[in-house]
Design an enzyme around this catalytic site. Structure first.
Site, PDB file in Angstrom:
ATOM      1  N   LYS A 119       0.843  -1.187   0.000  1.00 35.07           N
ATOM      2  CA  LYS A 119       0.000   0.000   0.000  1.00 35.07           C
ATOM      3  C   LYS A 119       0.882   1.243   0.000  1.00 35.07           C
ATOM      4  O   LYS A 119       1.897   1.302   0.700  1.00 35.07           O
ATOM      5  CB  LYS A 119      -0.897  -0.037   1.248  1.00 35.07           C
ATOM      6  CG  LYS A 119      -1.937   1.058   1.351  1.00 35.07           C
ATOM      7  CD  LYS A 119      -2.781   0.810   2.601  1.00 35.07           C
ATOM      8  CE  LYS A 119      -3.857   1.860   2.807  1.00 35.07           C
ATOM      9  NZ  LYS A 119      -4.655   1.580   4.035  1.00 35.07           N
ATOM     10  N   SER A 198      -9.461   1.337   3.489  1.00 39.00           N
ATOM     11  CA  SER A 198      -8.669   2.135   2.568  1.00 39.00           C
ATOM     12  C   SER A 198      -7.608   1.338   1.815  1.00 39.00           C
ATOM     13  O   SER A 198      -7.007   1.841   0.870  1.00 39.00           O
ATOM     14  CB  SER A 198      -7.986   3.275   3.337  1.00 39.00           C
ATOM     15  OG  SER A 198      -7.044   2.764   4.286  1.00 39.00           O
ATOM     16  N   SER A 222      -9.851  -1.007   7.468  1.00 40.99           N
ATOM     17  CA  SER A 222      -9.173  -0.765   6.193  1.00 40.99           C
ATOM     18  C   SER A 222      -8.415  -1.959   5.640  1.00 40.99           C
ATOM     19  O   SER A 222      -7.945  -1.924   4.506  1.00 40.99           O
ATOM     20  CB  SER A 222      -8.223   0.431   6.317  1.00 40.99           C
ATOM     21  OG  SER A 222      -8.964   1.623   6.417  1.00 40.99           O
TER      22      SER A 222
END
Length: 533
Positions: A119, A198, A222
């Site tokens: 990420k 996320s 997330s």
């Protein structure tokens, strides 16, 4: 969208091996390729574990260079449908070659030569944008500790995944999976559906076999939500198991990184590597046996006591049906199921969470920005002004209300009202989980992870009508959770089930999750439908 990247990174549409931009591929052809092209030298990488990949490399069927080329090519051809990968690492093939040379002396472990996507709020090779154009010029001085651990284990850093910008803590409503740097990530099962966030790109990339494994981060939901909605496994570890050093923060009181993978085996392998004590993160603590691969036993459900938080499903029939199927699997494999349990004080803890997060975000992001070299705003106030100056890109679809609310706080972690809210929220959440487990003598609690993915709308934001989510108690408590594929809505959209427990119960949760996975074999590869019929 034209992006400016560090010279050490290439946009995802670029093929690293030859530094040549791929020709456009017709969407229908790309969809067909995405569905069929997951096989390398006879091994279906969609179904294979990292242990299978290790055996194949040890047998000479392919090497890390070949595996890395496969994923780079798949990113080039498939990711235009998904927008899951922000950038690829031009050093990936060199890292793979170094791993192949090292293998001659013996693999360092299950991640030797395995390509990993991170990420893009995790610092690696001087990059971590959090999806914001404001951090494109940032140059973190060191890799995140978890990245150092991955490199030491022989993993190949393949690139960076898209995310909900600033971990979805800039505006509400917003569209999960959107960032100014990466655009909108699409769900690989039905492309007009949302991937949740996320860690959107990490969940999608794992599901679509754009890398062997991926890593995401979570403050509240997330990891588990994008894992559940994209039909993969996600582990949100105990706070303090994985170092937060080198990760763009939202709240250090709740932030943690963890794996998103297609199977529990791979998640256990990744977590075994990225955990560990880091002098840069005082929350990390020494523990006992943390080789989680040792927890993988198909018969691990026998004799377990598992509670069910059924009311969290609401009246969603498909989610309830998935929960019923999970309960039947648990019982069939020898577990004792204690149904219809309730967690206490969850609403009060959740109400206290948000004001605590706003204060923590201001404090933690200001400290991070002040400590990070490069050209970028130096504090939250600067980020707000940057977004105003770049409103045509950053504020094109939604605003920055959460930034502004955070800026309005003192940002002082010694503030009496803040400390009271945080301490009460944490204590309520921990007591809620601990007391239930103790009273019912449970090994874990089962809950639904998500409902079916909603239609993506950049103008309206996420559709949380009848939203099913169970991440908050574990998130506030700092306790672990694992989500595993459990079923499908409309026979297409993935639904996950979550097992959660007390502090540092990862080994138990992984054992339960693995046995459940092996018993049900629920996961199916993505369908890449443009829309539901």
């Amino acid at each position: 969208m034209t992006l400016t990247h560090s010279a050490r990174w290439l946009v995802a549409a670029t093929l690293v091996a030859g530094l040549s931009v791929a020709a456009p591929v017709h969407a229908q052809e790309t969809q067909a390729r995405a569905q069929r092209n997951t096989v390398l030298r006879g091994l279906d990488l969609d179904r294979a574990t990292v242990l299978d990949m290790q055996r194949a490399m040890n047998q000479g069927r392919f090497d890390s260079v070949g595996l890395t080329r496969f994923y780079l090519d798949r990113i080039r051809t498939v990711d235009p449908l998904l927008h899951a990968v922000i950038a690829t690492n031009p050093a990936a093939l060199r890292e793979a070659k170094e791993s192949d040379l090292r293998r001659r002396q013996g693999a360092r472990g299950p991640l030797e030569g395995i390509p990993v996507l991170l990420k893009d709020n995790i610092a690696a090779s001087g990059r971590a944008t959090a999806g914001s154009l404001a951090l494109v010029g940032a140059r973190p001085a060191r890799d995140a500790f978890l990245v150092q651990r991955l490199r030491a284990a022989g993993a190949v850093i393949l690139g960076k995944t898209n995310l909900s910008e600033w971990a979805n803590f800039r505006s509400s409503p917003s569209s999960s999976g959107w960032s100014a740097v990466g655009g909108q990530t699409n769900n690989p099962y039905v492309l007009d559906r949302n991937p949740c966030g996320s860690s959107s790109g990490s969940g999608v990339a794992a599901a679509a076999s754009l890398a062997a494994v991926t890593v995401g981060t979570e403050t509240d939901g997330s990891i588990v939500c994008p894992a559940g909605i994209n039909g993969v496994v996600g582990i949100k570890p105990t706070l303090g198991l994985v170092s937060r050093a080198g990760v763009v923060p939202l709240s250090l009181a709740q932030d943690t990184a963890g794996p998103l993978t297609r199977n529990v085996t791979d998640a256990a392998a990744v977590l075994s590597v990225i955990q560990g004590v880091d002098p840069r993160d005082p929350a990390t603590v020494a523990g006992g046996d943390r080789d989680y691969l040792r927890a993988l036993r198909p018969d691990a459900l026998k004799g377990r006591r598992i509670g069910v938080w059924r009311s969290a499903a609401g009246n969603n029939r498909e989610v309830l049906a998935t929960l019923d199927a999970a309960v039947a699997t648990l019982r069939a494999r020898g577990a004792t199921v204690v149904d219809n349990l309730e967690l206490t004080d969850t609403a009060e803890a959740a109400e206290l969470e948000f004001p605590a997060l706003t204060t923590e975000f201001k404090h933690d992001i200001n400290a991070y920005l002040a400590d990070t070299p490069g050209q970028h705003p130096k504090d939250l106030a600067g980020l707000i002004e940057f977004n105003k100056k770049h409103a045509s890109t950053e504020l094109r679809y939604f605003g920055q209300e959460l930034f502004e609310q955070s800026q309005a706080t003192s940002g002082d972690l010694n503030d009496f009202e803040y400390r009271a809210a945080r301490e009460k929220a944490t204590s309520l959440s921990r007591e809620s989980i601990d007391s239930l487990i103790a009273a019912k003598r449970l090994d874990a609690v089962l809950a639904p992870t998500n409902n079916g993915a909603w239609l993506t709308s950049l103008t309206k934001g996420d559709d949380f009508t009848d939203f099913v989510a169970t991440s908050t108690p574990s998130a506030i408590a700092g306790y672990p959770a694992i989500t595993v594929p459990g079923g499908y809505a409309k026979n297409v959209l993935p639904l996950g089930v979550t097992f959660f427990g007390g502090r540092f119960s990862e080994r138990t949760l992984i054992a339960i999750g693995y046995a459940f996975e092996q018993a049900g074999r629920v996961r199916k590869p993505p369908t890449y439908l443009r829309t539901l019929p």
